[in-house]
Design an enzyme around this catalytic site. Structure first.
Site, PDB file in Angstrom:
ATOM      1  N   CYS A  75      28.301  16.663   5.124  1.00  0.00           N
ATOM      2  CA  CYS A  75      29.264  16.794   4.037  1.00  0.00           C
ATOM      3  C   CYS A  75      28.462  16.968   2.739  1.00  0.00           C
ATOM      4  O   CYS A  75      27.315  17.394   2.782  1.00  0.00           O
ATOM      5  CB  CYS A  75      30.235  15.616   3.987  1.00  0.00           C
ATOM      6  SG  CYS A  75      29.526  14.032   3.493  1.00  0.00           S
ATOM      7  N   ASN A 113      26.792  12.783   1.801  1.00  0.00           N
ATOM      8  CA  ASN A 113      26.433  11.951   2.958  1.00  0.00           C
ATOM      9  C   ASN A 113      26.746  10.477   2.726  1.00  0.00           C
ATOM     10  O   ASN A 113      26.021   9.602   3.159  1.00  0.00           O
ATOM     11  CB  ASN A 113      24.972  12.163   3.342  1.00  0.00           C
ATOM     12  CG  ASN A 113      24.594  11.592   4.703  1.00  0.00           C
ATOM     13  OD1 ASN A 113      23.491  11.104   4.864  1.00  0.00           O
ATOM     14  ND2 ASN A 113      25.477  11.654   5.676  1.00  0.00           N
ATOM     15  N   CYS A 136      30.516   9.637   2.564  1.00  0.00           N
ATOM     16  CA  CYS A 136      31.925   9.452   2.941  1.00  0.00           C
ATOM     17  C   CYS A 136      32.228  10.084   4.296  1.00  0.00           C
ATOM     18  O   CYS A 136      32.258   9.410   5.317  1.00  0.00           O
ATOM     19  CB  CYS A 136      32.861  10.051   1.888  1.00  0.00           C
ATOM     20  SG  CYS A 136      32.774   9.271   0.265  1.00  0.00           S
ATOM     21  N   ARG A 137      32.458  11.389   4.281  1.00  0.00           N
ATOM     22  CA  ARG A 137      32.939  12.070   5.473  1.00  0.00           C
ATOM     23  C   ARG A 137      31.926  12.159   6.600  1.00  0.00           C
ATOM     24  O   ARG A 137      32.246  11.860   7.755  1.00  0.00           O
ATOM     25  CB  ARG A 137      33.421  13.490   5.108  1.00  0.00           C
ATOM     26  CG  ARG A 137      34.643  13.481   4.221  1.00  0.00           C
ATOM     27  CD  ARG A 137      34.981  14.857   3.718  1.00  0.00           C
ATOM     28  NE  ARG A 137      34.063  15.239   2.648  1.00  0.00           N
ATOM     29  CZ  ARG A 137      34.113  16.401   2.008  1.00  0.00           C
ATOM     30  NH1 ARG A 137      35.000  17.311   2.351  1.00  0.00           N
ATOM     31  NH2 ARG A 137      33.273  16.654   1.042  1.00  0.00           N
ATOM     32  N   SER A 138      30.700  12.581   6.310  1.00  0.00           N
ATOM     33  CA  SER A 138      29.737  12.764   7.402  1.00  0.00           C
ATOM     34  C   SER A 138      29.297  11.440   8.032  1.00  0.00           C
ATOM     35  O   SER A 138      29.182  11.381   9.264  1.00  0.00           O
ATOM     36  CB  SER A 138      28.546  13.628   6.974  1.00  0.00           C
ATOM     37  OG  SER A 138      27.852  13.073   5.884  1.00  0.00           O
ATOM     38  N   ASP A 195      37.767  15.715   0.842  1.00  0.00           N
ATOM     39  CA  ASP A 195      36.840  14.716   0.317  1.00  0.00           C
ATOM     40  C   ASP A 195      37.636  13.546  -0.257  1.00  0.00           C
ATOM     41  O   ASP A 195      38.380  13.718  -1.220  1.00  0.00           O
ATOM     42  CB  ASP A 195      35.973  15.346  -0.770  1.00  0.00           C
ATOM     43  CG  ASP A 195      34.858  14.439  -1.250  1.00  0.00           C
ATOM     44  OD1 ASP A 195      34.826  13.251  -0.850  1.00  0.00           O
ATOM     45  OD2 ASP A 195      34.007  14.917  -2.015  1.00  0.00           O
TER      46      ASP A 195
END
Length: 163
Positions: free
Chosen positions: A9, A12, A14-16, A127
């Site tokens: 993401c 690095n 939150c999402r990933s 996001d």
């Protein structure tokens, strides 16, 4: 031979890392932990060395996932060792394909939600960083929904290597 997957993401945090944690759990549940390596990175290095966003950690823990993480920036040299690079949105997909040293490496980059048959045409995981906890919970739902299809695709690749 180990099959290597990296989720990417922006920062690095939150999402990933959320996708990394969920997919690592799916891999372990499937008994593939010794054959599949899972990690994550960001397209940028703004948060390098930091832990995951506290909201990411809370949502992961509240849903039974591990939350240990240290942010890092994706390095194009990693393409040589990775089998699959999973982008969390179309911007990451484009950035990673531009970084890819070869066409073969660019072909390793896929969108996470492309593995979710119910995702429709919108394949981005939004996001959640500038929102509230609800955005992080929605992110987790999207990651979980795509993880089954991703696991099936990875299992096929891993079993194909053994044949």
């Amino acid at each position: 031979m180990t099959y290597r997957v990296c989720f990417v993401c922006t920062g690095n945090i939150c999402r990933s890392p959320m996708a990394e944690s969920v997919f690592r759990a799916r891999v372990a549940e499937a008994g593939l932990g010794d054959r599949v390596e899972v990690d994550s990175a960001g397209t940028g290095g703004w948060h390098e060395g930091e832990g995951a966003d506290p909201r990411t950690v809370a949502v992961l823990r509240d849903n039974g996932y591990g939350a240990g993480h240290t942010a890092r920036q994706f390095d194009p040299s990693w393409f040589a060792r990775l089998d699959l690079v999973v982008a969390l949105d179309a911007g990451h997909l484009r950035a990673l394909r531009r970084l890819a040293p070869t066409e073969r490496d660019a072909a390793k980059v896929r969108l996470l939600r492309s593995y979710d048959p119910g995702a429709g045409d919108d394949l981005d995981v939004p996001d959640p960083y500038y929102g509230d906890r609800e955005g992080f919970e929605q992110c987790l739902e999207m990651v979980e929904e795509a993880s089954d299809g991703l696991l099936a695709a990875v299992r096929e690749q891993v079993e194909g290597r053994a044949a």
